[in-house]
Design an enzyme around this catalytic site. Structure first.
Site, PDB file in Angstrom:
ATOM      1  N   LYS A  96      -8.566 -11.145 -23.837  1.00 28.08           N
ATOM      2  CA  LYS A  96      -9.528 -12.234 -24.052  1.00 28.08           C
ATOM      3  C   LYS A  96      -8.842 -13.604 -23.966  1.00 28.08           C
ATOM      4  O   LYS A  96      -7.612 -13.687 -24.009  1.00 28.08           O
ATOM      5  CB  LYS A  96     -10.197 -12.028 -25.416  1.00 28.08           C
ATOM      6  CG  LYS A  96     -11.002 -10.727 -25.498  1.00 28.08           C
ATOM      7  CD  LYS A  96     -11.725 -10.614 -26.837  1.00 28.08           C
ATOM      8  CE  LYS A  96     -12.521  -9.327 -26.912  1.00 28.08           C
ATOM      9  NZ  LYS A  96     -13.358  -9.270 -28.129  1.00 28.08           N
ATOM     10  N   TYR A 126     -22.009  -8.565 -22.473  1.00 27.61           N
ATOM     11  CA  TYR A 126     -22.228  -8.180 -23.869  1.00 27.61           C
ATOM     12  C   TYR A 126     -23.715  -7.941 -24.178  1.00 27.61           C
ATOM     13  O   TYR A 126     -24.131  -8.147 -25.316  1.00 27.61           O
ATOM     14  CB  TYR A 126     -21.652  -9.244 -24.803  1.00 27.61           C
ATOM     15  CG  TYR A 126     -20.142  -9.111 -25.023  1.00 27.61           C
ATOM     16  CD1 TYR A 126     -19.595  -7.968 -25.600  1.00 27.61           C
ATOM     17  CD2 TYR A 126     -19.268 -10.137 -24.680  1.00 27.61           C
ATOM     18  CE1 TYR A 126     -18.229  -7.853 -25.834  1.00 27.61           C
ATOM     19  CE2 TYR A 126     -17.891 -10.026 -24.909  1.00 27.61           C
ATOM     20  CZ  TYR A 126     -17.383  -8.872 -25.487  1.00 27.61           C
ATOM     21  OH  TYR A 126     -16.031  -8.752 -25.723  1.00 27.61           O
ATOM     22  N   ASN A 131     -10.110 -11.571 -31.225  1.00 28.70           N
ATOM     23  CA  ASN A 131      -9.346 -10.347 -31.517  1.00 28.70           C
ATOM     24  C   ASN A 131      -8.559  -9.831 -30.304  1.00 28.70           C
ATOM     25  O   ASN A 131      -8.272  -8.651 -30.210  1.00 28.70           O
ATOM     26  CB  ASN A 131     -10.266  -9.279 -32.126  1.00 28.70           C
ATOM     27  CG  ASN A 131     -11.389  -8.869 -31.194  1.00 28.70           C
ATOM     28  OD1 ASN A 131     -11.516  -9.418 -30.099  1.00 28.70           O
ATOM     29  ND2 ASN A 131     -12.191  -7.908 -31.594  1.00 28.70           N
ATOM     30  N   HIS A 190     -10.439  -6.345 -25.613  1.00 23.87           N
ATOM     31  CA  HIS A 190     -11.665  -5.530 -25.646  1.00 23.87           C
ATOM     32  C   HIS A 190     -11.368  -4.215 -24.953  1.00 23.87           C
ATOM     33  O   HIS A 190     -10.580  -4.178 -24.005  1.00 23.87           O
ATOM     34  CB  HIS A 190     -12.811  -6.245 -24.907  1.00 23.87           C
ATOM     35  CG  HIS A 190     -13.986  -5.341 -24.648  1.00 23.87           C
ATOM     36  ND1 HIS A 190     -14.986  -5.144 -25.564  1.00 23.87           N
ATOM     37  CD2 HIS A 190     -14.281  -4.546 -23.579  1.00 23.87           C
ATOM     38  CE1 HIS A 190     -15.850  -4.263 -25.069  1.00 23.87           C
ATOM     39  NE2 HIS A 190     -15.448  -3.893 -23.867  1.00 23.87           N
ATOM     40  N   GLU A 249     -19.141  -1.177 -17.785  1.00 21.02           N
ATOM     41  CA  GLU A 249     -18.191  -2.297 -17.875  1.00 21.02           C
ATOM     42  C   GLU A 249     -17.265  -2.364 -16.649  1.00 21.02           C
ATOM     43  O   GLU A 249     -16.972  -3.449 -16.155  1.00 21.02           O
ATOM     44  CB  GLU A 249     -17.371  -2.180 -19.164  1.00 21.02           C
ATOM     45  CG  GLU A 249     -18.255  -2.393 -20.394  1.00 21.02           C
ATOM     46  CD  GLU A 249     -17.516  -2.256 -21.716  1.00 21.02           C
ATOM     47  OE1 GLU A 249     -16.306  -1.959 -21.711  1.00 21.02           O
ATOM     48  OE2 GLU A 249     -18.151  -2.480 -22.766  1.00 21.02           O
TER      49      GLU A 249
HETATM   50  P1  CMP Z   1     -15.324  -6.489 -28.784  1.00 25.53           P
HETATM   51  O1  CMP Z   1     -14.623  -5.205 -28.957  1.00 25.53           O
HETATM   52  O2  CMP Z   1     -15.101  -7.243 -27.520  1.00 25.53           O
HETATM   53  O3  CMP Z   1     -16.896  -6.242 -28.977  1.00 25.53           O
HETATM   54  C1  CMP Z   1     -17.775  -7.256 -29.421  1.00 25.53           C
HETATM   55  C2  CMP Z   1     -17.063  -8.503 -29.872  1.00 25.53           C
HETATM   56  O4  CMP Z   1     -17.819  -9.350 -30.699  1.00 25.53           O
HETATM   57  C3  CMP Z   1     -15.876  -8.104 -30.746  1.00 25.53           C
HETATM   58  O5  CMP Z   1     -14.881  -7.471 -29.987  1.00 25.53           O
HETATM   59  C4  CMP Z   1     -15.520  -9.445 -31.340  1.00 25.53           C
HETATM   60  O6  CMP Z   1     -14.783 -10.259 -30.442  1.00 25.53           O
HETATM   61  C5  CMP Z   1     -16.909 -10.105 -31.520  1.00 25.53           C
HETATM   62  N1  CMP Z   1     -17.402 -10.112 -32.903  1.00 25.53           N
HETATM   63  C6  CMP Z   1     -17.552 -11.212 -33.660  1.00 25.53           C
HETATM   64  N2  CMP Z   1     -18.061 -10.903 -34.865  1.00 25.53           N
HETATM   65  C7  CMP Z   1     -18.224  -9.571 -34.886  1.00 25.53           C
HETATM   66  C8  CMP Z   1     -18.715  -8.650 -35.870  1.00 25.53           C
HETATM   67  N3  CMP Z   1     -19.124  -9.065 -37.071  1.00 25.53           N
HETATM   68  N4  CMP Z   1     -18.747  -7.348 -35.540  1.00 25.53           N
HETATM   69  C9  CMP Z   1     -18.350  -6.924 -34.312  1.00 25.53           C
HETATM   70  N5  CMP Z   1     -17.886  -7.755 -33.347  1.00 25.53           N
HETATM   71  C10 CMP Z   1     -17.820  -9.063 -33.636  1.00 25.53           C
END
Ligand code: CMP
Length: 140
Positions: free
Chosen positions: A10, A50, A113, A116, A127
């Protein structure tokens, strides 16, 4: 079982110069990179990616974040690639991620984070096809 999964480094991971470290961990885990490119998503592209999170309170901020800078998107292939890569990443919430995982080491908040990874075979299909044509994926 040989599987393919989609990995994204990311914008926070790219900005913090951990592309190499994430790739090192992927390779060390025995996963093969069979497609890779750097992209900068428009907000509409991040929204389409998303779409499973439509209606979630964090979606708008997530779209802004994912379109804020370049990402590295990759297709990984290997035995149990989906589970294997999710284990390597650690929990979405880095405070709950196991020691030794990518998110535990580098994430700074639940949104930022670093990586992904697809969560199932059906999301991996969607995806991978979202970012790559068949011609861009090398035969493993
Ligand atoms: P990802 O695995 O890319 O899937 C959805 C993304 O939403 C997640 O990682 C985070 O970057 C973002 N996100 C932000 N807040 C939340 C939350 N409360 N729960 C899950 N995903 C979140």
């Amino acid at each position: 079982m040989k599987e393919k999964t989609l990995s994204i480094i990311k914008p926070d991971g790219v900005a913090r110069h951990v592309i190499g470290e994430v790739i090192r961990r992927i390779e060390e885990a025995g996963l093969n990179i069979v497609a890779m490119k750097m992209i900068k998503m428009a907000p509409a592209e991040a929204k389409g990616f998303y779409k499973v999170h439509e209606g979630k309170p964090f979606l708008e901020s997530l779209i802004d974040f994912m379109s804020s800078g370049p990402c590295v998107v990759m297709v990984l292939e290997g035995d149990n690639a989906i589970k294997k890569y999710r284990k390597l990443m650690g929990a979405t919430d880095y405070t709950k991620a196991e020691e030794g995982t990518i998110r535990r080491a580098f994430a700074t908040d639940i949104e930022k984070n670093v990586v992904h990874g697809s969560d199932s075979e059906s999301s991996a299909d969607f995806e991978i096809n979202y970012f790559f044509s068949e011609l861009e994926i090398v035969a493993g």
